[in-house]
Write a protein that holds these residues in place. Structure first.
Motif, mmCIF file in Angstrom:
data_model
loop_
_atom_site.group_PDB
_atom_site.id
_atom_site.type_symbol
_atom_site.label_atom_id
_atom_site.label_comp_id
_atom_site.label_asym_id
_atom_site.label_seq_id
_atom_site.Cartn_x
_atom_site.Cartn_y
_atom_site.Cartn_z
ATOM 1 N N GLU A 176 0.839 -1.208 0.000
ATOM 2 C CA GLU A 176 0.000 0.000 0.000
ATOM 3 C C GLU A 176 0.871 1.254 0.000
ATOM 4 N N ILE A 177 1.914 1.279 0.805
ATOM 5 C CA ILE A 177 2.812 2.433 0.872
ATOM 6 C C ILE A 177 3.469 2.659 -0.490
ATOM 7 N N HIS A 178 3.917 1.574 -1.106
ATOM 8 C CA HIS A 178 4.546 1.659 -2.424
ATOM 9 C C HIS A 178 3.579 2.291 -3.437
ATOM 10 N N MET A 179 2.341 1.793 -3.454
ATOM 11 C CA MET A 179 1.350 2.306 -4.391
ATOM 12 C C MET A 179 1.041 3.776 -4.124
ATOM 13 N N LEU A 180 0.836 4.121 -2.864
ATOM 14 C CA LEU A 180 0.494 5.501 -2.529
ATOM 15 C C LEU A 180 1.648 6.452 -2.845
ATOM 16 N N GLY A 181 2.876 5.999 -2.626
ATOM 17 C CA GLY A 181 4.035 6.836 -2.940
ATOM 18 C C GLY A 181 4.090 7.180 -4.416
ATOM 19 N N ILE A 182 3.771 6.200 -5.249
ATOM 20 C CA ILE A 182 3.753 6.439 -6.705
ATOM 21 C C ILE A 182 2.578 7.350 -7.068
ATOM 22 N N LEU A 183 1.396 7.032 -6.532
ATOM 23 C CA LEU A 183 0.201 7.810 -6.895
ATOM 24 C C LEU A 183 0.254 9.252 -6.395
ATOM 25 N N LEU A 184 0.924 9.474 -5.276
ATOM 26 C CA LEU A 184 1.082 10.853 -4.808
ATOM 27 C C LEU A 184 1.867 11.671 -5.831
ATOM 28 N N ARG A 185 2.851 11.027 -6.447
ATOM 29 C CA ARG A 185 3.682 11.720 -7.432
ATOM 30 C C ARG A 185 3.095 11.689 -8.843
ATOM 31 N N LEU A 207 -7.889 11.507 -1.280
ATOM 32 C CA LEU A 207 -7.382 12.848 -1.581
ATOM 33 C C LEU A 207 -6.621 12.870 -2.906
ATOM 34 N N VAL A 208 -5.871 11.807 -3.181
ATOM 35 C CA VAL A 208 -5.155 11.731 -4.460
ATOM 36 C C VAL A 208 -6.164 11.734 -5.602
ATOM 37 N N ARG A 209 -7.216 10.926 -5.478
ATOM 38 C CA ARG A 209 -8.246 10.895 -6.537
ATOM 39 C C ARG A 209 -8.924 12.263 -6.647
ATOM 40 N N ASP A 210 -9.267 12.867 -5.506
ATOM 41 C CA ASP A 210 -9.905 14.191 -5.520
ATOM 42 C C ASP A 210 -9.010 15.230 -6.196
ATOM 43 N N SER A 211 -7.692 15.086 -6.043
ATOM 44 C CA SER A 211 -6.757 16.066 -6.607
ATOM 45 C C SER A 211 -6.855 16.117 -8.131
ATOM 46 N N LEU A 212 -7.347 15.036 -8.730
ATOM 47 C CA LEU A 212 -7.486 14.987 -10.187
ATOM 48 C C LEU A 212 -8.703 15.764 -10.679
ATOM 49 N N HIS A 213 -9.624 16.044 -9.762
ATOM 50 C CA HIS A 213 -10.877 16.705 -10.145
ATOM 51 C C HIS A 213 -10.855 18.201 -9.875
ATOM 52 N N GLN A 214 -9.664 18.738 -9.724
ATOM 53 C CA GLN A 214 -9.526 20.180 -9.535
ATOM 54 C C GLN A 214 -8.367 20.627 -10.415
ATOM 55 N N VAL A 215 -8.352 21.900 -10.743
ATOM 56 C CA VAL A 215 -7.319 22.396 -11.653
ATOM 57 C C VAL A 215 -6.534 23.570 -11.070
ATOM 58 N N ASP A 216 -6.832 23.924 -9.836
ATOM 59 C CA ASP A 216 -6.224 25.123 -9.257
ATOM 60 C C ASP A 216 -4.749 24.955 -8.909
ATOM 61 N N ILE A 217 -4.384 23.802 -8.349
ATOM 62 C CA ILE A 217 -2.989 23.596 -7.950
ATOM 63 C C ILE A 217 -2.534 22.195 -8.317
ATOM 64 N N GLU A 218 -1.212 22.004 -8.293
ATOM 65 C CA GLU A 218 -0.642 20.693 -8.570
ATOM 66 C C GLU A 218 -1.293 19.653 -7.653
ATOM 67 N N PRO A 219 -1.576 18.457 -8.169
ATOM 68 C CA PRO A 219 -2.229 17.432 -7.355
ATOM 69 C C PRO A 219 -1.537 17.151 -6.014
ATOM 70 N N LEU A 220 -0.204 17.024 -6.010
ATOM 71 C CA LEU A 220 0.489 16.726 -4.754
ATOM 72 C C LEU A 220 0.251 17.834 -3.724
ATOM 73 N N TYR A 221 0.302 19.101 -4.167
ATOM 74 C CA TYR A 221 0.064 20.210 -3.236
ATOM 75 C C TYR A 221 -1.385 20.214 -2.762
ATOM 76 N N TYR A 222 -2.290 19.840 -3.640
ATOM 77 C CA TYR A 222 -3.695 19.723 -3.242
ATOM 78 C C TYR A 222 -3.821 18.717 -2.100
ATOM 79 N N VAL A 223 -3.214 17.536 -2.300
ATOM 80 C CA VAL A 223 -3.287 16.489 -1.269
ATOM 81 C C VAL A 223 -2.692 16.996 0.035
ATOM 82 N N LEU A 224 -1.495 17.565 -0.040
ATOM 83 C CA LEU A 224 -0.813 18.021 1.180
ATOM 84 C C LEU A 224 -1.587 19.145 1.867
#
Length: 169
Positions: free
Chosen positions: A10-19, A55-72
Protein backbone atom coordinates in the motif's frame (compact mmCIF):
# COMPACT_ATOMS: atom_id res chain seq x y z
CA UNK A 1 4.10 -11.19 7.97
CA UNK A 2 1.12 -10.90 5.61
CA UNK A 3 0.02 -7.63 7.28
CA UNK A 4 3.47 -6.09 6.76
CA UNK A 5 3.46 -7.19 3.12
CA UNK A 6 0.07 -5.52 2.60
CA UNK A 7 1.20 -2.34 4.34
CA UNK A 8 4.43 -2.24 2.32
CA UNK A 9 2.49 -2.75 -0.92
CA UNK A 10 0.00 0.00 0.00
CA UNK A 11 2.81 2.43 0.87
CA UNK A 12 4.55 1.66 -2.42
CA UNK A 13 1.35 2.31 -4.39
CA UNK A 14 0.49 5.50 -2.53
CA UNK A 15 4.03 6.84 -2.94
CA UNK A 16 3.75 6.44 -6.70
CA UNK A 17 0.20 7.81 -6.89
CA UNK A 18 1.08 10.85 -4.81
CA UNK A 19 3.68 11.72 -7.43
CA UNK A 20 1.74 10.49 -10.48
CA UNK A 21 -2.01 10.70 -9.78
CA UNK A 22 -2.57 10.70 -13.56
CA UNK A 23 -1.85 6.95 -13.47
CA UNK A 24 -5.21 6.37 -11.77
CA UNK A 25 -7.08 6.84 -15.06
CA UNK A 26 -4.76 4.37 -16.81
CA UNK A 27 -5.22 1.85 -14.00
CA UNK A 28 -9.00 2.24 -14.15
CA UNK A 29 -9.06 1.67 -17.91
CA UNK A 30 -6.92 -1.46 -17.69
CA UNK A 31 -8.95 -2.85 -14.77
CA UNK A 32 -12.19 -2.31 -16.65
CA UNK A 33 -10.77 -4.20 -19.65
CA UNK A 34 -10.65 -7.23 -17.33
CA UNK A 35 -14.15 -6.64 -15.93
CA UNK A 36 -12.78 -5.32 -12.64
CA UNK A 37 -13.86 -2.26 -10.68
CA UNK A 38 -11.86 0.94 -10.67
CA UNK A 39 -9.19 1.45 -8.05
CA UNK A 40 -10.83 2.92 -4.95
CA UNK A 41 -10.16 3.65 -1.30
CA UNK A 42 -11.49 0.21 -0.31
CA UNK A 43 -8.46 -1.33 -2.03
CA UNK A 44 -6.45 -0.10 0.96
CA UNK A 45 -6.86 -1.77 4.34
CA UNK A 46 -5.66 1.02 6.61
CA UNK A 47 -8.07 3.93 7.06
CA UNK A 48 -5.25 6.49 6.80
CA UNK A 49 -4.24 4.96 3.48
CA UNK A 50 -7.88 5.07 2.34
CA UNK A 51 -8.08 8.77 3.17
CA UNK A 52 -4.80 9.49 1.41
CA UNK A 53 -5.96 7.68 -1.72
CA UNK A 54 -9.28 9.55 -1.68
CA UNK A 55 -7.38 12.85 -1.58
CA UNK A 56 -5.15 11.73 -4.46
CA UNK A 57 -8.25 10.90 -6.54
CA UNK A 58 -9.91 14.19 -5.52
CA UNK A 59 -6.76 16.07 -6.61
CA UNK A 60 -7.49 14.99 -10.19
CA UNK A 61 -10.88 16.70 -10.15
CA UNK A 62 -9.53 20.18 -9.54
CA UNK A 63 -7.32 22.40 -11.65
CA UNK A 64 -6.22 25.12 -9.26
CA UNK A 65 -2.99 23.60 -7.95
CA UNK A 66 -0.64 20.69 -8.57
CA UNK A 67 -2.23 17.43 -7.36
CA UNK A 68 0.49 16.73 -4.75
CA UNK A 69 0.06 20.21 -3.24
CA UNK A 70 -3.69 19.72 -3.24
CA UNK A 71 -3.29 16.49 -1.27
CA UNK A 72 -0.81 18.02 1.18
CA UNK A 73 -3.03 21.10 1.67
CA UNK A 74 -6.08 18.94 2.43
CA UNK A 75 -4.44 16.33 4.63
CA UNK A 76 -5.50 16.30 8.27
CA UNK A 77 -2.51 17.30 10.38
CA UNK A 78 -2.50 13.91 12.12
CA UNK A 79 -1.80 12.19 8.79
CA UNK A 80 1.00 14.53 7.66
CA UNK A 81 3.73 12.33 9.19
CA UNK A 82 2.32 9.33 7.29
CA UNK A 83 2.46 11.22 3.99
CA UNK A 84 6.05 12.27 4.75
CA UNK A 85 6.98 8.66 5.55
CA UNK A 86 5.34 7.35 2.38
CA UNK A 87 7.12 9.93 0.24
CA UNK A 88 10.44 9.19 1.94
CA UNK A 89 10.09 5.40 1.60
CA UNK A 90 9.30 5.69 -2.09
CA UNK A 91 11.66 8.51 -3.09
CA UNK A 92 13.91 6.15 -5.07
CA UNK A 93 11.03 4.89 -7.24
CA UNK A 94 11.34 6.32 -10.73
CA UNK A 95 7.74 7.32 -11.36
CA UNK A 96 8.57 8.23 -14.97
CA UNK A 97 9.70 4.66 -15.70
CA UNK A 98 7.60 2.97 -18.36
CA UNK A 99 7.08 -0.05 -16.08
CA UNK A 100 5.63 1.96 -13.19
CA UNK A 101 2.02 1.51 -14.38
CA UNK A 102 2.47 -2.23 -14.68
CA UNK A 103 4.15 -2.27 -11.27
CA UNK A 104 1.16 -0.46 -9.75
CA UNK A 105 -1.30 -2.84 -11.39
CA UNK A 106 0.55 -5.91 -10.14
CA UNK A 107 0.59 -4.49 -6.59
CA UNK A 108 -3.12 -3.63 -6.73
CA UNK A 109 -4.12 -7.01 -8.14
CA UNK A 110 -2.06 -8.75 -5.45
CA UNK A 111 -3.80 -6.69 -2.73
CA UNK A 112 -7.20 -7.55 -4.14
CA UNK A 113 -6.37 -11.25 -4.46
CA UNK A 114 -5.13 -11.35 -0.88
CA UNK A 115 -8.30 -9.65 0.34
CA UNK A 116 -10.59 -11.98 -1.60
CA UNK A 117 -8.74 -15.06 -0.38
CA UNK A 118 -9.20 -13.80 3.20
CA UNK A 119 -12.92 -13.30 2.53
CA UNK A 120 -13.24 -16.77 1.02
CA UNK A 121 -11.58 -18.35 4.05
CA UNK A 122 -13.91 -16.44 6.37
CA UNK A 123 -17.00 -17.40 4.35
CA UNK A 124 -15.93 -21.05 4.21
CA UNK A 125 -15.73 -21.13 8.01
CA UNK A 126 -19.15 -19.46 8.33
CA UNK A 127 -20.66 -21.84 5.78
CA UNK A 128 -19.30 -24.96 7.50
CA UNK A 129 -20.59 -23.73 10.84
CA UNK A 130 -24.02 -22.92 9.36
CA UNK A 131 -24.21 -26.34 7.67
CA UNK A 132 -23.36 -28.13 10.90
CA UNK A 133 -26.15 -26.24 12.65
CA UNK A 134 -28.64 -26.76 9.83
CA UNK A 135 -28.81 -22.99 9.30
CA UNK A 136 -30.33 -21.89 5.99
CA UNK A 137 -27.68 -19.15 5.74
CA UNK A 138 -25.24 -21.81 4.52
CA UNK A 139 -26.61 -21.30 0.99
CA UNK A 140 -26.09 -17.51 1.25
CA UNK A 141 -22.46 -18.10 2.19
CA UNK A 142 -22.10 -20.52 -0.73
CA UNK A 143 -23.54 -17.94 -3.14
CA UNK A 144 -21.17 -15.26 -1.83
CA UNK A 145 -18.24 -17.66 -2.20
CA UNK A 146 -19.22 -18.31 -5.83
CA UNK A 147 -19.22 -14.57 -6.59
CA UNK A 148 -15.80 -14.17 -4.97
CA UNK A 149 -14.49 -17.15 -6.93
CA UNK A 150 -15.58 -15.51 -10.21
CA UNK A 151 -13.91 -12.25 -9.17
CA UNK A 152 -10.76 -14.15 -8.23
CA UNK A 153 -10.72 -15.68 -11.71
CA UNK A 154 -10.87 -12.21 -13.27
CA UNK A 155 -8.05 -11.05 -11.00
CA UNK A 156 -5.91 -14.03 -11.98
CA UNK A 157 -6.51 -13.34 -15.68
CA UNK A 158 -5.50 -9.71 -15.17
CA UNK A 159 -2.45 -10.77 -13.15
CA UNK A 160 -1.30 -13.09 -15.92
CA UNK A 161 -1.64 -10.23 -18.43
CA UNK A 162 0.71 -8.05 -16.40
CA UNK A 163 3.17 -10.66 -15.26
CA UNK A 164 5.06 -10.94 -18.53
CA UNK A 165 6.25 -7.31 -18.41
CA UNK A 166 4.21 -6.26 -21.40
CA UNK A 167 1.02 -4.25 -21.47
CA UNK A 168 0.55 -4.98 -25.16
CA UNK A 169 -1.04 -8.43 -24.66
Amino acid sequence: SPIEAITTREIHMLGILLRRPDLIDHIDRLLQEDGLTRINSQDFQQSDHQLLFKLVRDSLHQVDIEPLYYVLNHLPEAIMPLADTILAKTEKVNVQDLNVLEDLLRALLKLRSTGINQQLTHLRILQESAQEQGDIKAQDYQNAMSKYAILLGRLHRAQSRFSDHSLSN
